[in-house]
Design an enzyme around this catalytic site. Structure first.
Site, short mmCIF file in Angstrom:
data_model
loop_
_atom_site.label_atom_id
_atom_site.label_comp_id
_atom_site.label_asym_id
_atom_site.label_seq_id
_atom_site.Cartn_x
_atom_site.Cartn_y
_atom_site.Cartn_z
N GLY A 183 37.41 48.00 36.77
CA GLY A 183 36.03 48.17 36.36
C GLY A 183 35.67 49.55 35.88
CB SER A 209 47.64 42.90 36.02
OG SER A 209 47.96 42.24 37.22
CB ALA A 211 43.54 44.98 29.91
CB SER A 214 39.75 46.92 31.57
OG SER A 214 41.15 46.78 31.63
CB THR A 218 48.74 50.28 35.31
OG1 THR A 218 47.63 50.80 36.04
CG2 THR A 218 49.94 51.17 35.53
CG ASP A 271 37.69 40.34 38.96
OD1 ASP A 271 38.38 39.64 39.72
OD2 ASP A 271 37.92 41.53 38.72
CB SER A 279 44.05 38.42 41.92
OG SER A 279 44.79 39.00 40.88
#
Length: 520
Positions: A183, A209, A211, A214, A218, A271, A279
């Site tokens: 976020g 994961s 995006a 977003s 990473t 989410d 998750s």
């Protein structure tokens, strides 16, 4: 169909159809296909496809264009073709797929009922095996978000998701990790924490994961520097040798049901707290982590917007983690604004490498947050006293050991050309300027994230938003607040229109700056 004659009657030649259906198996039949006409298949029905002793389930699409698929062919999307593993032209058998064994439990959840441990294991097993259509998955995701899961249900869902795929065992303790609930754009602390912690000698196999909603995850950012889609055997070799990695979790088959659900959550922008906990923790359990530092950013435009909500979420994470024997240190952090100076894969990779190399242009907020979180991870080491982790992390970073470790990880995963001094950014630009003199009093995370996605991030690595001002900094009318980078004129136009509706920046007096609520 089980007879030889029956098998022959429904044999078609498989064709690879170059369509990316993102984690969903899709098959294509021509409307005049004899099998379609004789077996009563309907569009969006689930079918079973078999070849060479393997089978997959897929959602059926009906086409009229023989250029896509001929009458005697079965087309498969990229995802389905890869899963079946049959060469083009291979004879395949096609049948109606049996309904998922968990359909009754799925229906009860959709209707708002509470499910038990066995129910969640059954539903998640069927999700991981692609036995549900995207419409059915969307109904499940919405129901688990709309009808709040109680904490026992979140535990059952997490257990089931972790059990549905590969579970790693590194045969040592501690196996550490760090994760953020997301976020906050630009929050790439993991790419600094991994080399710091690995340089200290602790095992930190970071599987991340891509995006969801977003402008960069990473894995998307690390992909600017190195390959992230590693076979598990190679990932294991790297971790054993270097004590850490930064890889895409889906390539290791960890909690595969989570990746299927993310494919549904992404377009719906959903989410919920229960889904978030399941998750994140299912991936950590499956990856063999024993100790986790969890970053919960708090701010007016973060996922969590009040301290009571942050504390409730923290307690839910702690409840599930404790019962799954995962040592958890959940930290509430400052989520009032983006972290770092860039939003988008290449811009965020630039910030990370500048911090690692001690570049004077490195964003100080990213450096400090990463050091504090890395310090908390280091304190999982029984030889590190409480409170000493930050200083140790800072010494590892400033000595160059973290940069050396990151370079080794990048080389091992497969280095890609990247110059942090002058990264290749999307060439089409425009700047958004302040409309008055004053102090930056607020920055809208969600608005800037949306803006960066409109530029093409994360699919276009060099797209995004380059930030020039942060909270509390002075600005004069006409000075740029940020620069937008886009690869295509259409993306630039979308981003320009969105920025014209509101820059995402509030400018006022020093006393108007939003208050910080954080544990450090």
């Amino acid at each position: 169909m089980t007879s030889d004659a029956g098998a022959a009657s429904n044999a078609l030649a498989v064709k690879r159809v170059g369509i990316d259906t993102y984690r969903e198996n899709v098959a294509y039949l021509h409307r005049r296909c004899p099998l379609y006409l004789s077996e009563g298949f309907q569009a969006l029905a689930k079918i079973e496809v078999r070849a060479n002793g393997r089978s997959i389930l897929a959602s059926l699409n009906i086409v009229d264009d023989a250029g896509i698929v001929a009458e005697q062919e079965l087309g498969l999307s990229e995802e389905a073709f890869a899963q079946l593993g049959a060469a083009p032209g291979t004879p395949v058998q096609v049948d109606h797929a049996p309904p998922p064994a968990s359909i009754s439990a799925w229906r009860r959840k959709v209707e708002g009922e509470r499910l038990g441990r066995a129910d969640y294991h059954a539903v998640i097993e069927d999700i991981a095996r692609h036995r549900y259509s995207k419409i059915e998955l969307a109904a499940f995701v919405v129901s688990t978000g709309h009808f709040d899961l109680d904490r026992e249900e979140v535990l059952f869902l997490t257990e089931a998701m972790a059990a549905a795929g590969r579970t790693l065992d590194w045969h040592e303790r501690p196996v550490v990790d760090k994760h953020s609930i997301g976020g906050i754009p630009g929050n790439r602390t993991s790419m600094l924490i991994v080399p710091i912690v690995a340089a200290h000698g602790m095992l930190i196999p970071k599987t991340s994961s891509r995006a969801i909603t977003s402008p960069a995850g990473t894995a998307d950012t690390m992909e600017c520097l190195a390959d992230v889609e590693l076979p598990f055997s190679r990932m294991e070799e790297i971790v054993r040798e270097l004590r850490g990695c930064l890889a895409w979790g889906a390539s290791a088959d960890l909690s595969p049901a989570d990746d299927v659900l993310i494919a549904v959550e992404r377009p719906l922008s959903l989410d919920s707290p229960g889904q978030m906990v399941a998750s994140i923790l299912s991936k950590k359990i499956a990856a063999g982590s024993t100790h986790l530092v969890l970053d919960i950013p708090l701010g007016p435009t973060a996922k969590v917007r009040s301290m009571p909500a942050a504390q409730r979420l923290k307690k839910l994470f702690e409840f599930v983690a404790e019962r799954l024997h995962l040592t958890l240190d959940a930290v509430i952090t400052d989520g009032r604004q983006p972290v770092g100076a860039g939003i988008g894969p290449a811009l965020e990779a630039r910030d990370v490498m500048r911090v690692l190399s001690g570049d004077p242009r490195a964003p100080m907020d990213l450096r400090q947050k990463a050091l504090r979180l890395a310090g908390r991870v280091l304190e999982f080491d029984l030889d590190v006293r409480g409170g000493e982790g930050f200083a140790m992390a800072r010494d590892i970073l400033d000595s160059g050991r973290a940069l050396a470790k990151m370079d080794a990880i990048i080389d091992a995963q497969g280095r890609r050309p990247f110059d942090p001094g002058a990264p290749r950014l999307a060439p089409l630009t425009f700047e958004v300027a302040a409309d008055r003199d004053g102090i930056v009093t607020a920055i809208d995370n969600q608005r800037l994230s949306r803006l960066a996605r409109l530029t093409g991030a994360p699919k276009v690595q060099g797209a995004g938003v380059d930030l020039f001002r942060k909270l509390g900094e002075p600005v004069e009318r006409g000075e740029p607040l940020y620069r937008i980078h886009a690869e295509y004129e259409s993306d630039l136009a979308f981003a320009r229109e969105w920025a014209a509706r509101g820059s995402g920046y509030a400018i006022g007096e020093p006393g108007d700056v939003q208050r910080e609520f954080a544990e450090f």
